[in-house]
Design a protein around this motif. Sequence first.
Motif, short mmCIF file in Angstrom:
data_model
loop_
_atom_site.label_atom_id
_atom_site.label_comp_id
_atom_site.label_asym_id
_atom_site.label_seq_id
_atom_site.Cartn_x
_atom_site.Cartn_y
_atom_site.Cartn_z
N ALA A 1 -59.23 49.22 -117.22
CA ALA A 1 -58.75 49.96 -118.39
C ALA A 1 -57.24 50.15 -118.34
CB ALA A 1 -59.46 51.31 -118.46
N LEU A 2 -56.71 50.51 -117.17
CA LEU A 2 -55.27 50.74 -117.07
C LEU A 2 -54.49 49.45 -117.22
CD1 LEU A 2 -55.15 53.38 -114.19
CD2 LEU A 2 -54.53 53.74 -116.59
N LEU A 3 -54.98 48.38 -116.61
CA LEU A 3 -54.28 47.10 -116.74
C LEU A 3 -54.33 46.59 -118.17
CD1 LEU A 3 -55.44 45.36 -113.44
CD2 LEU A 3 -53.14 46.20 -113.97
N TRP A 4 -55.47 46.76 -118.83
CA TRP A 4 -55.58 46.34 -120.22
C TRP A 4 -54.64 47.17 -121.10
CZ3 TRP A 4 -58.64 42.35 -122.15
CH2 TRP A 4 -58.68 42.24 -123.54
N ASP A 5 -54.55 48.46 -120.83
CA ASP A 5 -53.66 49.32 -121.60
C ASP A 5 -52.22 48.87 -121.47
OD1 ASP A 5 -53.09 51.99 -123.02
OD2 ASP A 5 -51.87 52.14 -121.21
N CYS B 1 -43.42 59.53 -115.19
CA CYS B 1 -44.77 59.42 -115.75
C CYS B 1 -45.39 58.07 -115.44
CB CYS B 1 -44.74 59.67 -117.26
SG CYS B 1 -44.42 61.39 -117.71
N ASP B 2 -44.58 57.01 -115.45
CA ASP B 2 -45.08 55.69 -115.03
C ASP B 2 -45.67 55.77 -113.63
OD1 ASP B 2 -44.62 54.04 -117.24
OD2 ASP B 2 -42.54 53.65 -116.67
N ARG B 3 -44.92 56.39 -112.73
CA ARG B 3 -45.39 56.51 -111.35
C ARG B 3 -46.63 57.40 -111.26
NH1 ARG B 3 -39.55 58.26 -109.03
NH2 ARG B 3 -38.36 56.41 -109.75
N ALA B 4 -46.66 58.47 -112.05
CA ALA B 4 -47.82 59.37 -112.03
C ALA B 4 -49.08 58.64 -112.49
CB ALA B 4 -47.55 60.59 -112.91
N VAL B 5 -48.96 57.84 -113.54
CA VAL B 5 -50.12 57.09 -114.03
C VAL B 5 -50.58 56.08 -112.99
CG1 VAL B 5 -50.89 55.41 -115.76
CG2 VAL B 5 -49.53 57.40 -116.46
N ALA B 6 -49.63 55.35 -112.41
CA ALA B 6 -49.99 54.37 -111.39
C ALA B 6 -50.61 55.05 -110.17
CB ALA B 6 -48.75 53.57 -110.98
N GLY C 1 -54.17 56.32 -111.03
CA GLY C 1 -55.09 55.20 -111.06
C GLY C 1 -55.43 54.71 -109.67
N ALA C 2 -54.41 54.60 -108.81
CA ALA C 2 -54.64 54.12 -107.44
C ALA C 2 -55.51 55.09 -106.66
CB ALA C 2 -53.29 53.93 -106.74
N LEU C 3 -55.28 56.40 -106.85
CA LEU C 3 -56.11 57.39 -106.15
C LEU C 3 -57.57 57.29 -106.57
CD1 LEU C 3 -53.85 60.58 -106.24
CD2 LEU C 3 -54.65 59.40 -104.19
N LEU D 1 -63.05 55.95 -105.42
CA LEU D 1 -64.34 55.40 -105.85
C LEU D 1 -64.75 54.20 -105.01
CD1 LEU D 1 -63.73 55.71 -109.70
CD2 LEU D 1 -65.48 56.94 -108.39
N ALA D 2 -63.78 53.37 -104.64
CA ALA D 2 -64.11 52.23 -103.76
C ALA D 2 -64.59 52.73 -102.41
CB ALA D 2 -62.88 51.34 -103.61
N GLY D 3 -63.98 53.82 -101.91
CA GLY D 3 -64.44 54.40 -100.66
C GLY D 3 -65.87 54.90 -100.75
N VAL D 4 -66.19 55.55 -101.86
CA VAL D 4 -67.57 56.01 -102.07
C VAL D 4 -68.52 54.81 -102.10
CG1 VAL D 4 -69.13 57.11 -103.71
CG2 VAL D 4 -66.90 58.13 -103.24
N ALA D 5 -68.09 53.74 -102.75
CA ALA D 5 -68.93 52.53 -102.81
C ALA D 5 -69.18 51.96 -101.42
CB ALA D 5 -68.28 51.50 -103.71
N MET D 6 -68.14 51.94 -100.60
CA MET D 6 -68.29 51.41 -99.24
C MET D 6 -69.23 52.27 -98.41
SD MET D 6 -66.60 48.60 -99.03
CE MET D 6 -66.47 48.38 -97.26
N LEU D 7 -69.11 53.60 -98.57
CA LEU D 7 -69.98 54.50 -97.82
C LEU D 7 -71.44 54.36 -98.24
CD1 LEU D 7 -67.79 57.73 -97.75
CD2 LEU D 7 -68.33 56.24 -95.83
N GLY D 8 -71.64 53.96 -99.51
CA GLY D 8 -72.98 53.85 -100.02
C GLY D 8 -73.68 52.57 -99.64
#
Length: 327
Positions: A21-25, A302-307, A310-312, A317-324
Amino acid sequence: MEQAALGWPTAGALALAVATALLWDVRFGEPPARLHPVVGMGWMLERLGRRVAPMPGAPVPPARVFAAGMLASTLGAAGVVALAWVPQALLSHAPWWVQGLALGLLLKPLLAWRMLREEVAAVEAALARGLQAGRTQVARLVSRDVQALDEAGVRQAALSTLAENLNDSVVAPLFWFALAGLPGAALYRWANTADAMWGYRGVRGGRDWTFAGRWAARADDALSWLPARLTAVLLLAASGRSVPWRALRAQARRTPSPNGGWPMGALALRLGVRLVKPGVYALNEAARLPQPVDTARALAWCDRAVAGWGALLVAGLAGVAMLGRPS
């Protein structure tokens, strides 16, 4: 492999959706208005509003007006959530990467960083051509009367909108998406749009919103409470320096909104400027007036805040996926 429950995407899919979503935006911006779900929400709210809000002076009991506004807003929210749940449920048994890409494309219209950035930058570019051009451009961002604004007032309006909408258009939709999937992001945008259109004290557009929009305003306040404070923290982190929490809280309390003052106050304090909406709020009132360089700095932060946000989210979420995943 991580499995999804019916109607609920995997954490890995949510992570990919946020990134998509962020990259598409950034790359493509907004979809056409005829396909934009938030435009559709506005269309529906406008029509519901004609039935909910009375004409000024109409002899309608306030309790009845409030109940009508609450019912219309709640039913609309339920409809939006249901519409968002359907494609998410249909995707729930697809491979995680299919879920993520599809949900990312569906999530994108519910957030809008590129458009907000471009609109604020356009105000500064217009001011370089003249005050009236700046007023005309900032009128696209705010609902206040802009004709009495001087150059500093135009810039203050643009910077305040930038800070407040960093939460409304980016941080909060992604926050609720991470917690509740596509229905969560859709619910937030409905509540936020309803507040923008109905959440007024008094008459607007020939209708009295004093009681009709009160439920919509409180719903948006509740859903924005934590994201607004996160937005302030993200802005401070992106600027490379913090401010005393007590000072930030004092500024945030100067606005009628329990939420908008947090990101606006953070930006005012870090830029070292005052942000004023005459008759409504004055943030960092003893500071200097904002200059063109302040708009550039604010947009970069704001550019940095959005990036960073998104990274956080993607990392979490990727960490949760790995734990699962089974070992």
